[in-house]
Motif scaffolding. Structure first.
Motif, PDB file in Angstrom:
ATOM      1  N   PHE A  11       0.915  -1.294  -0.005  1.00  0.00           N
ATOM      2  CA  PHE A  11       0.083  -0.090  -0.017  1.00  0.00           C
ATOM      3  C   PHE A  11       0.752   1.167  -0.002  1.00  0.00           C
ATOM      4  N   ASP A  12       2.204   1.022  -0.417  1.00  0.00           N
ATOM      5  CA  ASP A  12       3.051   2.499  -0.230  1.00  0.00           C
ATOM      6  C   ASP A  12       2.644   3.488  -1.282  1.00  0.00           C
ATOM      7  N   GLN A  13       2.354   2.974  -2.440  1.00  0.00           N
ATOM      8  CA  GLN A  13       1.453   3.949  -3.391  1.00  0.00           C
ATOM      9  C   GLN A  13       0.503   4.824  -2.892  1.00  0.00           C
ATOM     10  N   LEU A  14      -0.194   4.327  -2.067  1.00  0.00           N
ATOM     11  CA  LEU A  14      -1.372   5.004  -1.269  1.00  0.00           C
ATOM     12  C   LEU A  14      -0.829   6.025  -0.082  1.00  0.00           C
ATOM     13  N   LEU A  15       0.243   5.162   0.495  1.00  0.00           N
ATOM     14  CA  LEU A  15       0.798   5.939   1.676  1.00  0.00           C
ATOM     15  C   LEU A  15       1.613   7.168   1.426  1.00  0.00           C
ATOM     16  N   TYR A  16       2.130   7.215   0.225  1.00  0.00           N
ATOM     17  CA  TYR A  16       3.115   8.374   0.022  1.00  0.00           C
ATOM     18  C   TYR A  16       2.458   9.181  -1.008  1.00  0.00           C
ATOM     19  N   GLN A  17       1.378   9.128  -1.418  1.00  0.00           N
ATOM     20  CA  GLN A  17       0.686  10.249  -2.318  1.00  0.00           C
ATOM     21  C   GLN A  17       0.110  11.149  -1.256  1.00  0.00           C
ATOM     22  N   GLN A  18       0.340  12.529  -1.831  1.00  0.00           N
ATOM     23  CA  GLN A  18       0.133  13.727  -0.978  1.00  0.00           C
ATOM     24  C   GLN A  18      -1.175  13.994  -1.143  1.00  0.00           C
ATOM     25  N   ASP A  19      -2.200  13.437  -2.022  1.00  0.00           N
ATOM     26  CA  ASP A  19      -3.709  13.967  -2.011  1.00  0.00           C
ATOM     27  C   ASP A  19      -4.394  12.684  -1.373  1.00  0.00           C
ATOM     28  N   VAL A  20      -3.809  11.727  -0.758  1.00  0.00           N
ATOM     29  CA  VAL A  20      -4.378  10.480  -0.024  1.00  0.00           C
ATOM     30  C   VAL A  20      -3.985  10.347   1.334  1.00  0.00           C
ATOM     31  N   ASN A  21      -4.915  10.202   2.398  1.00  0.00           N
ATOM     32  CA  ASN A  21      -4.623   9.863   3.632  1.00  0.00           C
ATOM     33  C   ASN A  21      -4.698   8.473   4.098  1.00  0.00           C
ATOM     34  N   LEU A  22      -3.983   7.638   3.925  1.00  0.00           N
ATOM     35  CA  LEU A  22      -4.151   6.250   4.382  1.00  0.00           C
ATOM     36  C   LEU A  22      -3.983   6.149   5.876  1.00  0.00           C
ATOM     37  N   VAL A  23      -5.321   5.695   6.791  1.00  0.00           N
ATOM     38  CA  VAL A  23      -5.357   5.823   8.048  1.00  0.00           C
ATOM     39  C   VAL A  23      -5.329   4.093   8.650  1.00  0.00           C
ATOM     40  N   PRO A  24      -4.271   3.862   9.232  1.00  0.00           N
ATOM     41  CA  PRO A  24      -4.388   2.271   9.982  1.00  0.00           C
ATOM     42  C   PRO A  24      -5.108   2.461  10.888  1.00  0.00           C
ATOM     43  N   VAL A  25      -6.285   1.712  10.993  1.00  0.00           N
ATOM     44  CA  VAL A  25      -7.297   1.607  12.274  1.00  0.00           C
ATOM     45  C   VAL A  25      -7.210   0.207  12.894  1.00  0.00           C
ATOM     46  N   HIS A  26      -6.958   0.200  13.996  1.00  0.00           N
ATOM     47  CA  HIS A  26      -6.405  -0.851  14.922  1.00  0.00           C
ATOM     48  C   HIS A  26      -7.090  -1.145  16.118  1.00  0.00           C
ATOM     49  N   GLN A  27      -8.149  -0.155  16.449  1.00  0.00           N
ATOM     50  CA  GLN A  27      -9.030  -0.158  17.597  1.00  0.00           C
ATOM     51  C   GLN A  27     -10.306   0.413  17.045  1.00  0.00           C
ATOM     52  N   TYR A  28     -11.376   0.273  17.734  1.00  0.00           N
ATOM     53  CA  TYR A  28     -12.555   0.533  17.585  1.00  0.00           C
ATOM     54  C   TYR A  28     -12.846   2.216  17.185  1.00  0.00           C
ATOM     55  N   GLN A  29     -13.318   2.443  15.891  1.00  0.00           N
ATOM     56  CA  GLN A  29     -14.023   3.838  15.953  1.00  0.00           C
ATOM     57  C   GLN A  29     -14.904   3.780  14.812  1.00  0.00           C
ATOM     58  N   ASP A  30     -15.694   4.844  14.574  1.00  0.00           N
ATOM     59  CA  ASP A  30     -16.604   5.057  13.619  1.00  0.00           C
ATOM     60  C   ASP A  30     -15.783   5.110  12.212  1.00  0.00           C
ATOM     61  N   LEU A  31     -16.307   4.331  11.370  1.00  0.00           N
ATOM     62  CA  LEU A  31     -15.729   4.446   9.912  1.00  0.00           C
ATOM     63  C   LEU A  31     -16.431   5.215   8.828  1.00  0.00           C
ATOM     64  N   SER A  32     -17.670   5.444   9.451  1.00  0.00           N
ATOM     65  CA  SER A  32     -18.608   6.184   7.999  1.00  0.00           C
ATOM     66  C   SER A  32     -17.960   7.099   7.560  1.00  0.00           C
ATOM     67  N   LEU A  33     -17.070   8.113   7.999  1.00  0.00           N
ATOM     68  CA  LEU A  33     -16.651   9.386   7.124  1.00  0.00           C
ATOM     69  C   LEU A  33     -15.564   8.685   6.244  1.00  0.00           C
ATOM     70  N   PHE A  34     -15.197   7.658   6.008  1.00  0.00           N
ATOM     71  CA  PHE A  34     -14.045   7.260   5.336  1.00  0.00           C
ATOM     72  C   PHE A  34     -14.485   7.202   3.684  1.00  0.00           C
ATOM     73  N   ASP A  35     -13.754   7.497   2.755  1.00  0.00           N
ATOM     74  CA  ASP A  35     -13.994   7.293   1.605  1.00  0.00           C
ATOM     75  C   ASP A  35     -13.769   5.941   1.026  1.00  0.00           C
ATOM     76  N   ALA A  36     -13.090   5.003   1.660  1.00  0.00           N
ATOM     77  CA  ALA A  36     -13.035   3.575   1.271  1.00  0.00           C
ATOM     78  C   ALA A  36     -12.513   2.792   2.289  1.00  0.00           C
ATOM     79  N   LEU A  37     -12.558   1.655   2.267  1.00  0.00           N
ATOM     80  CA  LEU A  37     -11.917   0.674   3.296  1.00  0.00           C
ATOM     81  C   LEU A  37     -11.423  -0.581   2.917  1.00  0.00           C
TER      82      LEU A  37
END
Length: 466
Positions: free
Chosen positions: A268-294
């Motif tokens: 997923f490095d190409q996603l990780l290092y793109q300036q217009d993308v925010n790749l967020v590792p989710v490792h505990q409970y949180q609301d996911l509904s605001l994300f654009d993709a999973l």
């Protein structure tokens, strides 16, 4: 005219994550750029980031990248033993590219008599073929409790009489104590192999080191040969991932589910290092509904990863996210988790499990492991990747083919594939971005990696000792 055979160079560390892999990578590219026929070697690696050779054999991702740095084809001789953690006290053992269940059942310190011949044969084949071998140690040679079973540190150095350089991560603090203490734990014959100390990941003014290196040399007789700066790069990490990122308004936010035993996260490095993308590792409970993709990545133990999702409540958040209609992508273990069932008749993972049920797939974990490189015609371009999984998956009639009939499936907004490495391909990256409303600015990641390797070698030529 015959080429000159050089003594092996070996990079050892005072600790894990001292930067050994990156230094070996830098040296391989530096020497290759100088026209030297060079190869990397690490007897035994522990990582869930793996790669597949053209022969369909499995090896550590770090050594695969080091081979690319050396401008040669990756080979399992460069990493003959790979340990892949799949439980708190158990790792799958890969020997010469294939799973070895018999070795995995042996106690740690009883394995050396079986694995040491594998190590020496692989190293010998590289020494026969290449002018220079650059060897990476593991952890620290000062781990006295593991010395009797050592097949990766000083046993290797003594076997080939390598020139050893001991590396400390100065960003952690305590480097001079680490270097002095590690040196003090070595036997006399081992100390003779140490040619230099290396300070790595240095930030700030070098003048702050004062006369500390002279003090260290007075104590040990070993010079400090390099002070390598903290260096930011966009190369694949051996077995770590950037945590702590959070949802950011105004960005394209993608949630990456970071469950236990997540594997091959470097894809997923190409996603990780793109300036217009925010790749967020989710490792505990949180609301996911605001994300654009999973994205649900690969897993070395899909059953255990699924249990972790349920214990945290993230399973319910993933199910809720599906109702938004936004894309969910599952890769390998993620594919299995998103399906209806994971059957495990041989109890290779966690036994039979009920999946999240978001796509009508059923997976059976089989003894045989599928490891191969693949390529497909995708959108008029060639899409390349690799498979690395035990599971065999069957799809119900309502499921559509995704990428190809034996490699991926889709149902509504859920897409799944066994094909790793697809984000390295700009045609897939651009397709994915088109589905989630992102900018279609994918690049040739292989060419980008090659450029990053040259920049790394340039940095090392300024601050290293070669």
């Amino acid at each position: 005219m015959p080429r000159i055979k050089r003594k092996p160079i070996m990079i050892m560390g005072c600790t894990s994550d001292a930067g050994k892999s990156l230094l070996v990578t830098a040296i391989c590219r530096l020497l290759a750029n100088r026209g030297i026929k060079v190869a990397p070697f690490k007897a035994q690696n522990m990582s869930n980031n793996a790669a597949i050779t053209t022969q369909g054999l499995e090896m550590g991702r770090a050594q695969y990248l080091q081979a690319i740095a050396a401008k040669i084809e990756p080979s399992i001789h460069m990493n003959p033993i790979l340990l892949k953690p799949s439980a708190d006290t158990f790792s799958q053992v890969i020997v010469n590219g294939k799973v070895d269940q018999a070795i995995a059942r042996l106690p740690w310190l009883d394995r050396k008599k079986f694995l040491w011949p594998v190590v020496t044969k692989a190293l010998g084949s590289l020494q026969d073929e290449f002018e220079q071998v650059v060897i990476e140690g593991a952890g620290s040679p000062a781990e006295i409790n593991l010395r009797s079973g050592d097949i990766v540190n000083m046993s290797v150095a003594l076997h080939c009489q390598a020139d050893v350089y001991l590396v400390s991560d100065i960003d952690r603090g305590g480097s001079f104590a680490h270097l002095l203490g590690t040196w003090a734990c070595l036997a006399p014959a081992e100390k003779k192999l140490i040619k230099g100390f290396v300070l790595n990941k240095f930030r700030g003014d070098p003048a702050l080191l004062g006369d500390a290196t002279a003090w260290l040399e007075e104590k040990t007789g070993i010079p400090t040969v390099a002070n390598i700066p903290y260096y930011r790069h966009q190369l694949a990490e051996e077995d770590s991932f950037r945590l702590g990122c959070q949802y950011q308004k105004g960005m394209l936010n993608i949630a990456l589910i970071y469950y236990p035993y997540a594997s091959n996260l470097d894809e997923f490095d190409q996603l990780l290092y793109q300036q217009d993308v925010n790749l967020v590792p989710v490792h505990q409970y949180q609301d996911l509904s605001l994300f654009d993709a999973l994205i649900l990545p690969g897993s070395k133990n899909s059953g255990a990863s699924l249990e972790a999702l349920r214990s945290s409540g993230l399973d319910l958040q993933i199910e809720k996210f599906k109702q938004t209609g936004k894309m969910i992508l599952g890769i390998c273990g993620g594919l299995q988790i998103l399906g209806d069932k994971i059957l495990d008749p041989l109890n290779l993972e966690k036994g039979d499990q009920t999946g999240l049920g978001l796509i009508a797939l059923q997976t059976c974990i089989e003894k045989h492991k599928q490891t191969r490189q693949r390529q497909f015609n995708y959108g008029g371009e060639i899409l390349k990747g690799y498979e690395i999984h035990h599971g065999k998956t069957q799809a119900q009639a309502q499921v559509n083919v995704f990428i190809d009939r034996d490699i991926g499936w889709s149902q509504d907004n859920v897409y799944c594939t066994y094909l790793h490495g697809i984000f390295d391909d700009r045609c897939f990256y651009n397709w994915f971005m088109a589905q989630i409303g992102g900018v279609q600015n994918g690049i040739d990641w292989a060419a980008h990696t090659d450029n990053e390797l040259d920049k790394l070698a340039d940095m090392f030529s300024q601050h290293g000792w070669l």
